[in-house]
Design an enzyme around this catalytic site. Structure first.
Site, PDB file in Angstrom:
ATOM      1  N   TYR A  55     -27.170  -7.741  44.600  1.00 33.60           N
ATOM      2  CA  TYR A  55     -26.221  -8.921  44.828  1.00 33.60           C
ATOM      3  C   TYR A  55     -26.862 -10.175  45.407  1.00 33.60           C
ATOM      4  CZ  TYR A  55     -22.526  -5.278  45.508  1.00 33.60           C
ATOM      5  OH  TYR A  55     -21.777  -4.306  45.003  1.00 33.60           O
ATOM      6  N   SER A 236     -12.966  -2.672  44.400  1.00 35.46           N
ATOM      7  CA  SER A 236     -11.920  -3.286  43.607  1.00 35.46           C
ATOM      8  C   SER A 236     -10.305  -2.669  43.528  1.00 35.46           C
ATOM      9  CB  SER A 236     -12.407  -3.297  42.090  1.00 35.46           C
ATOM     10  OG  SER A 236     -13.553  -3.718  41.709  1.00 35.46           O
ATOM     11  N   LEU A 238      -8.057  -4.505  44.304  1.00 34.39           N
ATOM     12  CA  LEU A 238      -7.205  -5.527  43.831  1.00 34.39           C
ATOM     13  C   LEU A 238      -7.497  -6.031  42.296  1.00 34.39           C
ATOM     14  CD1 LEU A 238      -7.128  -8.030  46.704  1.00 34.39           C
ATOM     15  CD2 LEU A 238      -5.352  -6.385  45.926  1.00 34.39           C
ATOM     16  N   PHE A 240     -10.137  -7.000  40.664  1.00 40.52           N
ATOM     17  CA  PHE A 240     -10.604  -8.191  40.460  1.00 40.52           C
ATOM     18  C   PHE A 240      -9.784  -9.458  40.410  1.00 40.52           C
ATOM     19  CE2 PHE A 240     -15.213  -8.145  39.929  1.00 40.52           C
ATOM     20  CZ  PHE A 240     -15.745  -9.575  39.475  1.00 40.52           C
ATOM     21  N   GLY A 241      -8.899  -9.343  41.277  1.00 42.69           N
ATOM     22  CA  GLY A 241      -7.629 -10.357  41.414  1.00 42.69           C
ATOM     23  C   GLY A 241      -6.415 -10.031  40.544  1.00 42.69           C
ATOM     24  N   LEU A 243      -4.259  -7.656  40.576  1.00 42.05           N
ATOM     25  CA  LEU A 243      -3.254  -7.242  41.280  1.00 42.05           C
ATOM     26  C   LEU A 243      -2.821  -8.158  42.347  1.00 42.05           C
ATOM     27  CD1 LEU A 243      -4.404  -3.619  41.170  1.00 42.05           C
ATOM     28  CD2 LEU A 243      -2.486  -4.366  40.154  1.00 42.05           C
ATOM     29  N   GLY A 245      -1.490 -11.156  41.572  1.00 39.35           N
ATOM     30  CA  GLY A 245      -0.388 -11.860  40.826  1.00 39.35           C
ATOM     31  C   GLY A 245      -0.857 -13.284  40.271  1.00 39.35           C
TER      32      GLY A 245
END
Length: 355
Positions: A55, A236, A238, A240-241, A243, A245
């Site tokens: 990272y 993850s 969500l 990667f976004g 979920l 919306g």
């Protein structure tokens, strides 16, 4: 915020059921903002942090190790704080298109030791609480690929040799417990079997993707981990976004990337699981289900992970304090039997498009 404590595997590690993931620190999030987010997480009761030597991401040569350095500087700013935090990091597996990781080579026992020593220095600590292998040394499906192909097998370091290297780090006091990431049922079984056979450290955790649009873990790995007393760290949650919306109005071929959205910086990710048209289609279904029941998409997706028996701790990744607070505020949300039945109905129709 009063969060309970969970025990990781058969280890002595007890952590909060929410872990702050830090892969955005050093790329999307600068050091000052990262420290503010860390301060807020601590204030709200989070005592579990996850990072990795590779990272920040998107992975670049220039930011390799940057996230660990940011965390190390944060610990240095707060004497005595390190002892209150359970710190997890990872040794990178064989290079996957990253020639700056061990010059594009594999992962030997000596590499594990050298990577640990470098992480300790960047993190400004004497010990890593949970040291994980980021992805298998074996050539297995990961990061969006679906099938195991024996013809592509390139393993050069046995699981036994990897365990011996990790055991040496534990014996030296540099590592407390060990874990795996992006692993398969076979890998978990072998690591546990060989550890018990040879008196080597037993893996406490596996860190794998788990969310509404990627539930392949429930196709057998969950039973393996349950029977072997190995805990899941779900990443993850969500998707990667997807979920949240934010991409629901995107095109039909996959999520268009709004300015500032995490996926906008991840061209490789857009070509893998999270960028698939079917993943966006499924996410839209789940997001609408949440709205129909008075929940935000993120609230339902996080509650799904927070409450599943398979999950010991859910790793959340954020780029702002506001996102952190939203994710933490979702803790305690209960999904009704009706919502859970609808979730499973959608999965039956669409399965796991972001495997």
């Amino acid at each position: 915020m009063n969060l309970p404590q969970v025990t990781l595997g058969r280890s002595d590690l007890r952590v909060t059921p929410i872990c702050l993931g830090t892969m955005t620190f050093g790329e999307q999030v600068d050091a000052a903002t990262a420290h503010t987010i860390l301060d807020r997480a601590l204030e709200r009761g989070i005592d579990f942090l996850d990072t990795a030597e590779m990272y920040a991401v998107p992975a670049r040569k220039e930011t390799f190790g940057a996230t660990e350095t940011i965390l190390g500087d944060w610990f240095a700013k707060h004497p005595g704080l390190r002892q209150k935090i359970t710190l997890a990091t990872k040794v990178a597996g064989p290079s996957r298109g990253m020639p700056w990781v061990r010059e594009g080579g594999g992962m030997t026992a000596a590499d594990i030791v050298a990577s640990c020593d470098a992480s300790l220095k960047r993190l400004q600590t004497d010990v890593i609480d949970l040291y994980q292998i980021h992805w298998p040394e074996r050539h297995v499906p990961a990061f969006g690929s679906m099938y195991y192909d024996p013809a592509k097998e390139s393993s050069a370091t046995s699981i036994h040799a990897q365990l011996e290297a990790l055991g040496g780090l534990v014996k030296a006091g540099k590592v407390r417990e060990i874990g795996l990431s992006n692993e398969t049922p076979y890998g978990v079984h072998e690591f546990v079997r060989l550890a018990e056979q040879h008196g080597l450290p037993r893996v406490a955790t596996v860190q794998n993707v788990y969310c509404l649009v990627s539930r392949a873990l429930e196709n057998g790995l969950d039973e393996t981990m349950h029977r072997l007393d190995v805990s899941l760290l779900a990443y993850s949650p969500l998707a990667f976004g997807l979920l949240t919306g934010k991409y629901d109005q995107s095109g039909t071929d996959g999520p268009d990337a709004p300015k500032g959205a995490r996926i906008a910086s991840y061209e490789s990710v857009r070509k893998q699981r999270w960028g698939r048209a079917d993943a966006l289609k499924a996410a839209r279904r789940y997001n609408q289900l949440a709205r129909d029941h008075g929940l935000t998409p993120a609230q339902m997706a996080l509650a799904f992970c927070y409450t599943k028996w398979q999950v010991a701790s859910t790793i959340i990744g954020v780029t702002s304090v506001a996102q952190l607070d939203e994710d933490l505020d979702a803790y305690g949300t209960t999904l009704s039997p009706e919502v859970l039945a609808e979730i499973d109905k959608i999965r039956w129709e669409i399965r796991d498009p972001a495997i």
